[in-house]
Write a protein that holds these residues in place. Structure first.
Motif, mmCIF file in Angstrom:
data_model
loop_
_atom_site.group_PDB
_atom_site.id
_atom_site.type_symbol
_atom_site.label_atom_id
_atom_site.label_comp_id
_atom_site.label_asym_id
_atom_site.label_seq_id
_atom_site.Cartn_x
_atom_site.Cartn_y
_atom_site.Cartn_z
ATOM 1 N N ASP A 308 0.908 -1.320 -0.167
ATOM 2 C CA ASP A 308 0.021 -0.051 0.149
ATOM 3 C C ASP A 308 0.887 1.145 0.146
ATOM 4 O O ASP A 308 0.503 2.291 -0.658
ATOM 5 C CB ASP A 308 -0.906 -0.018 1.084
ATOM 6 C CG ASP A 308 -2.069 -0.965 1.078
ATOM 7 O OD1 ASP A 308 -2.296 -1.257 0.090
ATOM 8 O OD2 ASP A 308 -2.574 -1.336 2.321
ATOM 9 N N THR A 312 0.546 0.881 -5.090
ATOM 10 C CA THR A 312 -0.019 -0.374 -5.970
ATOM 11 C C THR A 312 -1.294 -1.016 -5.441
ATOM 12 O O THR A 312 -1.763 -0.456 -4.559
ATOM 13 C CB THR A 312 1.356 -1.476 -5.965
ATOM 14 O OG1 THR A 312 1.067 -1.937 -4.656
ATOM 15 C CG2 THR A 312 2.359 -0.762 -6.344
ATOM 16 N N THR A 313 -1.919 -1.616 -6.552
ATOM 17 C CA THR A 313 -3.105 -2.414 -6.469
ATOM 18 C C THR A 313 -2.894 -3.790 -6.716
ATOM 19 O O THR A 313 -2.032 -4.214 -7.311
ATOM 20 C CB THR A 313 -4.227 -1.843 -7.384
ATOM 21 O OG1 THR A 313 -3.740 -1.805 -8.713
ATOM 22 C CG2 THR A 313 -4.593 -0.308 -7.048
ATOM 23 N N TYR A 314 -3.810 -4.523 -5.768
ATOM 24 C CA TYR A 314 -3.524 -6.088 -5.949
ATOM 25 C C TYR A 314 -4.836 -6.745 -5.452
ATOM 26 O O TYR A 314 -5.625 -6.122 -5.062
ATOM 27 C CB TYR A 314 -2.321 -6.396 -4.972
ATOM 28 C CG TYR A 314 -2.635 -5.696 -3.839
ATOM 29 C CD1 TYR A 314 -3.465 -6.451 -2.498
ATOM 30 C CD2 TYR A 314 -2.225 -4.898 -3.281
ATOM 31 C CE1 TYR A 314 -3.690 -5.831 -1.377
ATOM 32 C CE2 TYR A 314 -2.391 -3.871 -2.040
ATOM 33 C CZ TYR A 314 -3.259 -4.487 -0.904
ATOM 34 O OH TYR A 314 -3.419 -3.946 0.120
ATOM 35 N N ALA A 325 1.513 -7.158 -7.671
ATOM 36 C CA ALA A 325 0.720 -5.919 -7.388
ATOM 37 C C ALA A 325 1.187 -4.708 -8.881
ATOM 38 O O ALA A 325 2.127 -5.022 -9.413
ATOM 39 C CB ALA A 325 1.508 -5.088 -6.389
#
Length: 382
Positions: A308, A312-314, A325
């Motif tokens: 976080d 990034t997103t995951y 990510a």
């Protein structure tokens, strides 16, 4: 100097082999590197498995050549494991073959079924060894796209529109490496039907089936799959026995026999003590898997905090021992991003591009890192 074989021009040194030399160089300079790039289990095997290995060392049979097919009791333990964990039933004598790690199975299978010029469907992103082995034996890699939009699953409709006349083999890996995507029985049925319709062999590389995964799947759960599919599995991740090199391949007796023809010309059997220890591991009860997941779950919760901080997103529900990510929009390339983190924060993360062009814009974190080291990495980004 002796000129090397032409086949070596088709492959490069494995990324981690080269990059880890760079990482070790930084460590030798006194840099406090935290390695989050490698999926090498840092937890120990069960005490029972280790004790079994130790106890048999004085056995008169321990140091002799072993069967190319492994001990009958090891094959039986592997078959029982698949029956109890996947509800997949195979003949331990003819439909299962122990391997010295599942990675060697990639080479054995390729040698057993591919001729020079045959084409192989390889996932992008995916395990780099699929491509390198294909190139080494003179076959042709044909990359197929895995995308977040499609849940990192094969787009069968798109594949059916391509020329498959020379395709003989297709590699899949679910739970997926590197993305952690899962697969359900409906999609597996579609893949089996695709293989049947196009006269090709699908191989599911399945070493992450029991790490943070509440619904383990095997392609052999699909009725009729044995005729068109093989499955590779391993004790490396499931039982923290990566260095022991114990794997297996399962499928029809015809396909397994073909693999045995190759394998029996390449080794002289697995060490007796390792086989006996593997049997003990395979007979572990459900509490083993619960304890393993408990450790990885705690690590993953901490790792989410680190991921976080990088913006990034995951997928929080992905399986396996990695976090895949996506970098924020406008970020540097994956390799430039991880190099900046390595040299500025002394944290090594794997770039998504080592798994294929569709890995650009992604980075991968390994959960094979102690909690205190993850906490230290978080502090470096505060």
């Amino acid at each position: 100097m002796m000129v090397t074989a032409d086949r070596l021009h088709s492959v490069q040194e494995y990324y981690f082999s080269k990059k880890l030399r760079e990482v070790r160089g930084l460590i030798n300079q006194g840099k406090p590197i935290i390695n989050m790039g490698i999926g090498s289990p840092d937890l120990p095997p069960s005490k029972e498995a280790v004790s079994t290995l130790q106890e048999v060392l004085e056995d008169s049979k321990a140091h002799q050549y072993q069967s190319y097919q492994g001990l009958p009791e090891l094959r039986e333990a592997m078959a029982n494991f698949y029956a109890s964990r996947f509800d997949v039933h195979v003949d331990a004598n003819t439909e299962l073959l122990p391997l010295m790690g599942s990675k060697e199975g990639i080479m054995h299978i390729s040698l057993a079924f591919l001729n020079v010029g045959d084409e192989v469907l390889i996932p992008n992103p995916g395990y780099p060894t699929y491509s390198s082995v294909t190139n080494l034996i003179g076959a042709k890699p044909v990359m197929y796209d895995l995308t977040a939009k499609n849940g990192w699953l094969p787009d069968i409709k798109a594949l059916e529109k391509t020329d498959l006349s020379k395709v003989k083999l297709m590699w899949i890996s679910y739970p997926n490496m590197p993305t952690g995507a899962k697969i359900d029985k409906v999609k597996m049925k579609e893949l089996v039907a695709f293989a049947e319709a196009n006269d090709l062999l699908i191989v599911n590389d399945n070493p992450y089936s029991f790490v943070l995964n509440d619904s383990p799947t095997s392609i052999l759960q699909v009725e009729g799959a044995k005729e068109v599919a093989l499955e590779l599995n391993s004790l490396s991740k499931t039982f923290n026995m990566a260095g022991w090199r114990v794997g297996m391949v399962l499928g029809s007796s015809e396909h397994v026999t073909a693999v045995l023809k190759v394998k029996s010309n390449m080794d002289s059997g697995m060490f007796y003590g390792i086989q006996k220890g593997a049997i003990t591991a395979l007979e572990s009860g459900g509490d083993w898997f619960e304890k393993l997941d408990d450790v990885y779950r705690k690590r993953r919760k901490l790792m989410f905090q680190l991921v976080d901080k990088l913006g990034t997103t995951y997928d929080k529900d992905a399986a396996g021992m990695f976090i895949w990510a996506k970098l924020p929009e406008g970020s540097k390339s994956s390799e430039d991003f991880i190099d900046e983190v390595l040299y500025d924060k002394h944290v090594f993360i794997a770039p998504g591009t080592i798994f294929g062009s569709n890995g650009e814009g992604y980075i991968r974190f390994s959960l094979c890192v102690e909690e205190e080291k993850i906490k230290e990495a978080i502090r470096r980004f505060e």
